[in-house]
Design a protein around this motif. Structure first.
Motif, PDB file in Angstrom:
ATOM      1  N   SER A 113       0.840  -1.193   0.000  1.00 17.42           N
ATOM      2  CA  SER A 113       0.000   0.000   0.000  1.00 17.42           C
ATOM      3  C   SER A 113       0.879   1.249   0.000  1.00 17.42           C
ATOM      4  N   ALA A 114       0.750   2.060  -1.028  1.00 17.84           N
ATOM      5  CA  ALA A 114       1.502   3.313  -1.103  1.00 17.84           C
ATOM      6  C   ALA A 114       1.136   4.240   0.057  1.00 17.84           C
ATOM      7  N   GLU A 115      -0.142   4.227   0.447  1.00 12.89           N
ATOM      8  CA  GLU A 115      -0.583   5.065   1.574  1.00 12.89           C
ATOM      9  C   GLU A 115       0.095   4.646   2.872  1.00 12.89           C
ATOM     10  N   MET A 116       0.235   3.346   3.074  1.00  8.60           N
ATOM     11  CA  MET A 116       0.891   2.868   4.292  1.00  8.60           C
ATOM     12  C   MET A 116       2.390   3.139   4.262  1.00  8.60           C
ATOM     13  N   ASP A 117       2.979   3.095   3.081  1.00  8.28           N
ATOM     14  CA  ASP A 117       4.399   3.439   2.958  1.00  8.28           C
ATOM     15  C   ASP A 117       4.654   4.886   3.377  1.00  8.28           C
ATOM     16  N   LYS A 118       3.706   5.767   3.079  1.00  5.51           N
ATOM     17  CA  LYS A 118       3.868   7.194   3.409  1.00  5.51           C
ATOM     18  C   LYS A 118       3.911   7.434   4.917  1.00  5.51           C
ATOM     19  N   VAL A 119       3.207   6.622   5.682  1.00  8.54           N
ATOM     20  CA  VAL A 119       3.124   6.848   7.131  1.00  8.54           C
ATOM     21  C   VAL A 119       4.035   5.912   7.931  1.00  8.54           C
ATOM     22  N   TYR A 120       4.710   4.985   7.247  1.00 12.06           N
ATOM     23  CA  TYR A 120       5.659   4.105   7.919  1.00 12.06           C
ATOM     24  C   TYR A 120       6.896   4.924   8.278  1.00 12.06           C
ATOM     25  N   PRO A 121       7.518   4.790   9.437  1.00 14.22           N
ATOM     26  CA  PRO A 121       7.317   3.790  10.481  1.00 14.22           C
ATOM     27  C   PRO A 121       6.382   4.226  11.617  1.00 14.22           C
ATOM     28  N   GLU A 122       5.865   5.446  11.563  1.00 19.02           N
ATOM     29  CA  GLU A 122       4.979   5.886  12.644  1.00 19.02           C
ATOM     30  C   GLU A 122       3.760   4.977  12.748  1.00 19.02           C
ATOM     31  N   GLU A 123       3.269   4.525  11.603  1.00 18.08           N
ATOM     32  CA  GLU A 123       2.179   3.561  11.571  1.00 18.08           C
ATOM     33  C   GLU A 123       2.687   2.308  10.878  1.00 18.08           C
ATOM     34  N   ARG A 124       2.411   1.164  11.498  1.00 15.10           N
ATOM     35  CA  ARG A 124       2.841  -0.119  10.960  1.00 15.10           C
ATOM     36  C   ARG A 124       1.633  -1.066  10.986  1.00 15.10           C
ATOM     37  N   GLY A 125       0.670  -0.727  10.155  1.00 17.96           N
ATOM     38  CA  GLY A 125      -0.580  -1.466  10.178  1.00 17.96           C
ATOM     39  C   GLY A 125      -0.867  -2.202   8.898  1.00 17.96           C
ATOM     40  N   CYS A 126      -2.133  -2.569   8.761  1.00 11.68           N
ATOM     41  CA  CYS A 126      -2.555  -3.260   7.550  1.00 11.68           C
ATOM     42  C   CYS A 126      -4.055  -3.121   7.369  1.00 11.68           C
ATOM     43  N   ASN A 127      -4.486  -3.424   6.161  1.00  6.68           N
ATOM     44  CA  ASN A 127      -5.895  -3.607   5.831  1.00  6.68           C
ATOM     45  C   ASN A 127      -6.082  -5.096   5.582  1.00  6.68           C
ATOM     46  N   LEU A 128      -7.154  -5.639   6.105  1.00  7.50           N
ATOM     47  CA  LEU A 128      -7.490  -7.039   5.899  1.00  7.50           C
ATOM     48  C   LEU A 128      -8.881  -7.079   5.283  1.00  7.50           C
ATOM     49  N   ILE A 129      -8.965  -7.647   4.078  1.00  6.05           N
ATOM     50  CA  ILE A 129     -10.243  -7.736   3.365  1.00  6.05           C
ATOM     51  C   ILE A 129     -10.546  -9.217   3.156  1.00  6.05           C
ATOM     52  N   ILE A 130     -11.728  -9.622   3.613  1.00  4.81           N
ATOM     53  CA  ILE A 130     -12.124 -11.021   3.532  1.00  4.81           C
ATOM     54  C   ILE A 130     -13.435 -11.118   2.777  1.00  4.81           C
ATOM     55  N   GLU A 131     -13.494 -12.060   1.849  1.00  8.52           N
ATOM     56  CA  GLU A 131     -14.746 -12.397   1.183  1.00  8.52           C
ATOM     57  C   GLU A 131     -15.136 -13.790   1.651  1.00  8.52           C
ATOM     58  N   THR A 132     -16.398 -13.953   2.058  1.00  6.29           N
ATOM     59  CA  THR A 132     -16.865 -15.255   2.508  1.00  6.29           C
ATOM     60  C   THR A 132     -17.635 -15.955   1.395  1.00  6.29           C
ATOM     61  N   SER A 133     -17.845 -17.235   1.584  1.00  2.33           N
ATOM     62  CA  SER A 133     -18.604 -18.017   0.603  1.00  2.33           C
ATOM     63  C   SER A 133     -20.074 -17.596   0.568  1.00  2.33           C
ATOM     64  N   PHE A 134     -20.514 -16.818   1.550  1.00  3.17           N
ATOM     65  CA  PHE A 134     -21.884 -16.290   1.568  1.00  3.17           C
ATOM     66  C   PHE A 134     -22.004 -14.967   0.806  1.00  3.17           C
ATOM     67  N   GLY A 135     -20.875 -14.458   0.276  1.00  2.00           N
ATOM     68  CA  GLY A 135     -20.893 -13.198  -0.454  1.00  2.00           C
ATOM     69  C   GLY A 135     -20.640 -11.983   0.419  1.00  2.00           C
ATOM     70  N   ASP A 136     -20.402 -12.192   1.707  1.00  7.19           N
ATOM     71  CA  ASP A 136     -20.103 -11.074   2.604  1.00  7.19           C
ATOM     72  C   ASP A 136     -18.673 -10.601   2.386  1.00  7.19           C
TER      73      ASP A 136
END
Length: 170
Positions: A113-136
Motif C-alpha cells: 500500500s503506497a498510503e501505508m508506505d507514506k506513514v511508515y514507520p509511525e504507523e505499521r498497520g494493515c488492511n485485511l479484506i475477507i470475502e466469505t462463501s456467503f458473499g459477505d
C-alpha cells in the motif's frame, strides 16, 4: 537526560505472537474475525494490504518448510489465526503439515500500500479484506499492532499470553 524521571521501558513493545513483528497487525485482525464467529471454512478470499518493508520481510513465504520460515510468513500466520483463534510456537510448527492452513496461506493476496508506505514507520498497520462463501465482505484496518506503547496490552491479554506460553512444550 531525565534520569529517574523518564522511563524508556514504557516505549517498548510486547510481542503477543512468536513471529516477526511485521505479522502482528494482520494476526490481530484475523483473531478479531475468528472471534466474530466467521468460520474458517467460509473464508473464500483474503487480501492483506501493508507497507513495503513488511511485505519484503514477511510477504514472500507462503508454504513454510520449518518453524523459522513459519515465523516470517504473514499469510501462514493469518491462516492459522483464522483456523484456531491464536498463534503459538506449537501451532506455527504443527500447521506445516495442515493442508487446509497451507492452502489458504498460499491463496492469500498480499499487496503493498503506497498510503501505508507514506506513514511508515509511525504507523505499521494493515488492511485485511475477507470475502466469505456467503458473499459477505469484511474489511478491517489497524494502524499499529497490539502491544505497542500506543496500543498496550490489557492485563487480561498479558495473562492470556502467559497462559499460552506455559501451556506450550517448547
Amino acid at each position: 537526560d531525565d534520569l529517574g524521571k523518564r522511563w524508556e521501558i514504557l516505549n517498548t513493545y510486547t510481542k503477543q505472537y512468536p513471529s516477526c513483528r511485521h505479522t502482528h497487525h494482520a494476526i490481530d485482525l484475523a483473531i478479531e474475525v475468528f472471534n466474530s464467529n466467521v468460520s474458517f471454512n467460509t473464508i473464500k478470499k483474503v487480501t492483506i494490504e501493508t507497507y513495503s518493508i513488511g511485505y519484503a520481510e514477511v510477504g514472500l513465504i507462503r508454504r513454510p518448510k520449518n518453524l523459522e520460515e513459519a515465523m516470517f510468513s504473514i499469510s501462514y500466520a493469518v491462516a492459522i489465526a483464522f483456523k484456531y483463534g491464536f498463534v503459538t510456537y506449537e501451532n506455527l510448527e504443527q500447521c506445516i503439515e495442515d493442508n487446509d492452513v497451507l492452502k489458504l496461506s498460499n491463496e492469500i493476496v498480499i499487496k503493498i500500500s503506497a498510503e501505508m508506505d507514506k506513514v511508515y514507520p509511525e504507523e505499521r498497520g494493515c488492511n485485511l479484506i475477507i470475502e466469505t462463501s456467503f458473499g459477505d465482505e469484511i474489511k478491517l484496518n489497524t494502524k499499529l499492532p497490539k502491544g505497542e506503547p500506543e496500543t498496550p496490552l490489557s492485563k487480561e491479554e498479558y495473562k492470556n499470553k502467559f497462559k499460552l506460553i506455559n501451556s506450550q512444550t517448547i
